[in-house]
Design an enzyme around this catalytic site. Structure first.
Site, PDB file in Angstrom:
ATOM      1  N   ALA A  69      -5.853 138.799 -33.121  1.00  0.00           N
ATOM      2  CA  ALA A  69      -4.690 139.245 -34.118  1.00  0.00           C
ATOM      3  C   ALA A  69      -4.675 140.710 -34.407  1.00  0.00           C
ATOM      4  O   ALA A  69      -5.424 141.589 -33.910  1.00  0.00           O
ATOM      5  CB  ALA A  69      -5.123 138.503 -35.511  1.00  0.00           C
ATOM      6  N   GLY A 121      -6.983 134.122 -31.342  1.00  0.00           N
ATOM      7  CA  GLY A 121      -5.756 133.569 -31.539  1.00  0.00           C
ATOM      8  C   GLY A 121      -5.295 133.337 -30.043  1.00  0.00           C
ATOM      9  O   GLY A 121      -4.416 132.352 -29.875  1.00  0.00           O
ATOM     10  N   GLU A 124      -6.333 129.995 -28.898  1.00  0.00           N
ATOM     11  CA  GLU A 124      -5.746 128.920 -29.712  1.00  0.00           C
ATOM     12  C   GLU A 124      -4.338 128.857 -29.468  1.00  0.00           C
ATOM     13  O   GLU A 124      -3.862 127.572 -29.558  1.00  0.00           O
ATOM     14  CB  GLU A 124      -5.780 129.385 -31.451  1.00  0.00           C
ATOM     15  CG  GLU A 124      -7.062 129.485 -32.067  1.00  0.00           C
ATOM     16  CD  GLU A 124      -6.875 129.976 -33.557  1.00  0.00           C
ATOM     17  OE1 GLU A 124      -7.381 128.949 -34.449  1.00  0.00           O
ATOM     18  OE2 GLU A 124      -6.834 131.041 -33.944  1.00  0.00           O
ATOM     19  N   GLU A 146     -14.583 134.441 -33.609  1.00  0.00           N
ATOM     20  CA  GLU A 146     -14.319 134.658 -35.441  1.00  0.00           C
ATOM     21  C   GLU A 146     -15.638 134.734 -36.029  1.00  0.00           C
ATOM     22  O   GLU A 146     -15.480 135.463 -37.058  1.00  0.00           O
ATOM     23  CB  GLU A 146     -13.335 133.720 -35.799  1.00  0.00           C
ATOM     24  CG  GLU A 146     -11.716 133.964 -35.379  1.00  0.00           C
ATOM     25  CD  GLU A 146     -11.452 133.503 -34.093  1.00  0.00           C
ATOM     26  OE1 GLU A 146     -10.142 133.523 -33.665  1.00  0.00           O
ATOM     27  OE2 GLU A 146     -12.360 132.976 -33.304  1.00  0.00           O
TER      28      GLU A 146
END
Length: 577
Positions: A69, A121, A124, A146
């Site tokens: 991010a 991310g 993901e 994370e």
């Protein structure tokens, strides 16, 4: 779209290349998410008009895939708990996950061509594609780190990973945060193929032409495999912690651990949409906890910015190509990448231990654990708490020469570690070591009782570095939690008082560099003597007491000694109380 370039080939395949201009890495910023939404809309529109691509391949134009991010967006996320409602937080936090769900439901095969790091991310995104081909190269890693920042993967990661790799491997990866290699990812079932880097796109396109569109769990015949242990069992949390080597103490101090476990427990047996709803609800609750914001601010934002901030006011110097280590100095194997190690008489830059090679050294290496360590000397000083090779963050104490400091920092940059340039007479790590020794001497507690207090809140590393009492020798003593929190507050106040009285520090709100100084103090404390990460560091911890997020008997009286607040909702920001 300024961040995504789209091309089409003769087979009707669409290749979407993520390549953010003027950025070294691709990250999920507001602009990148808007472009991804536009890409998804374009495929759906083409399908509705009968001219859909035969498949979509997503790759990166950078040396990495997607790093995670955007820093600014993460900072915004951390500040929302102070002014936004629960629903406003959920709407914003779940946007990327909903975008990935739209990608996953595209009516054409979607394949990720993972060419480099796919973390957070980035992984993901890859997991939301229908297939994954990964470049078989040493620099490629896939993971969800994370947990190391006090967060959870909030875009479907807690739900898709166990579905791909199984409950045991998925739980371990989510809770230890360690990435895996392409070969390991293939063996786990996280990727479908590995390919030579120069064959990656070709292999990804070939897979797209053979895949049926849609995720496995969207097919009518899909059933979740039976899991052992059952995630709904009362013992699941204990089992999950065992997979990642997480202690009961860490479980109590770090809410992200329980949050990830609750995502798995609540979502594993559900359909993917209901499971993601569980994840997003838990994510909002986690981001409402100050620990997540503390860890993101210190362990990610401050750590990422520190070296650049240290360089900001230093002159540009000629590059150094070789170094030498003075007598008795050991920095481990190949401490500085791209620099040659030569004998002292032949090297351009010499590092020396404390008290050695006077007048010759370009950088002196000392212990940071004693107050009044060398600083403000003729040469810059590297203050170490632990062996160089084990240090993630380095403290470079400035000398009287900006050019000498710039040369030293340029050499240290070759270590790949984060560097904090300080101008204080003492190191924050030495201040904390002295404060803990003083607290132990005046506590009236037995060595076992005092250690139990330290261990209860994550101060056991500072204890082991500072005091002679053998670590772990608590004798089954239950910690006095009130005394432990009072100790934590006193240590934090000791750092605040040191800064207030440090001759080289001018605590003036709005002064140039003062907020970076505060961030550097916490960063050095967390990665030096191991001040608990959940607090964000001593100044961040003090802010928690000032906000009432932590408390102990007598806290108000103790806090009255401090004239400053060191953080606001956005991060480090000096202001008078």
């Amino acid at each position: 779209m300024k961040n995504i370039t789209v091309t089409n080939d003769a087979q009707g395949l669409m290749l979407a290349t993520l390549d953010m201009p003027d950025r070294p890495f691709n990250v999920f910023s507001e602009d990148m998410m808007a472009d991804l939404a536009e890409l998804i809309d374009s495929v759906n529109d083409a399908f509705a008009k009968g001219n859909a691509p035969t498949g979509l391949v997503i790759t990166s134009g950078k040396g990495s895939f997607v790093a995670g991010a955007d820093l600014g967006m993460i900072q915004d996320f951390g500040a929302m708990r102070f002014h936004a409602s629960w629903q406003e937080m959920r709407d914003r936090y779940s946007y990327l996950g909903k975008l990935f769900r739209r990608l996953e439901r595209l009516p054409v095969p979607v394949v990720a061509a993972v060419n480099g790091l796919a973390l957070g991310g980035g992984l993901e995104l890859a997991m939301a594609c229908h297939g994954r081909v990964c470049a078989d190269a040493r620099h490629v890693q896939l993971g969800l780190p994370e947990i190391l920042l006090g967060l959870l993967p909030g875009a479907g990661g807690t739900q898709r990973l166990p579905r791909y790799v199984g409950l045991e491997s998925g739980t371990r990866m989510l809770l230890d945060g360690k990435p895996v290699s392409p070969a390991a990812a293939l063996e786990l079932g996280l990727v479908d193929r590995v390919a030579a880097p120069d064959q990656l796109i070709e292999q990804a396109k070939a897979l797209a032409l053979t895949l049926a569109p849609g995720a496995l769990w969207d097919r009518p015949d899909f059933n979740m495999p039976a899991a052992s242990p059952d995630p709904t069992d009362d013992e699941f949390a204990r089992w999950a912690c065992e997979q990642a080597g997480i202690s009961a103490g860490e479980l109590a101090l770090y809410p992200a651990v329980s949050a990830i476990i609750n995502c798995i427990k609540g979502g594993y047996g559900k359909d993917i949409d209901s499971a993601c709803d569980v994840e997003w609800d838990v994510f909002v609750d986690l981001m409402s906890d100050p620990v997540s914001s503390n860890m993101v601010t210190t362990c990610f934002l401050a750590k990422t910015a520190a070296t650049k901030q240290s360089l900001a006011d230093l002159p540009t110097v000629e590059p150094v190509s070789s170094f030498a280590l003075g007598e008795g100095l050991d920095l481990g194997e190949r401490p500085f990448r791209r620099l040659s190690q030569l004998p002292p008489g032949e090297a351009q830059f010499i590092l020396a231990a404390a008290g050695r090679e006077p007048g010759v050294a370009d950088l002196r290496v000392v212990s940071a654990l004693e107050c009044n360590t060398e600083g403000g000397t003729a040469e810059p000083v590297l203050r170490l708490v632990q062996p160089f090779e084990q240090s993630e963050v380095l403290e470079l104490a400035a000398s009287g020469s900006d050019e000498a400091d710039a040369r030293a920092l340029a050499v240290l940059e070759n270590s790949g570690k984060t560097i904090v340039l300080t101008r204080t007479e003492n190191s924050v790590n030495g201040v904390l070591a002295k404060a803990l020794r003083d607290a132990s001497a005046g506590s009236g507690a037995s060595p076992e009782q005092f250690f139990a207090q330290c261990a209860a809140l994550g101060l056991d590393r500072l204890h082991s570095l500072t005091l002679d009492h053998p670590e772990g020798a608590t004798g089954g003593v239950e910690p006095d939690k009130e005394a432990a929190y009072r100790l934590l507050l006193n240590l934090s106040l000791a750092v605040a008082e040191w800064l207030s009285n440090e001759p080289s520090v001018e605590l003036t709100p709005g002064a140039k560099g003062v907020d970076a100084l505060l961030a550097g103090v916490d960063l050095l404390a967390v990665y030096g003597v191991g001040f608990p990460k959940w607090t964000g560091g001593p100044l961040s911890c003090l802010t928690m007491f000032q906000r009432g997020e932590l408390n102990c008997p007598g806290a108000a009286e103790l806090l009255s000694r401090c004239a400053w607040r060191f953080k606001n909702e956005w991060g480090y920001h000096l202001q008078a109380v």
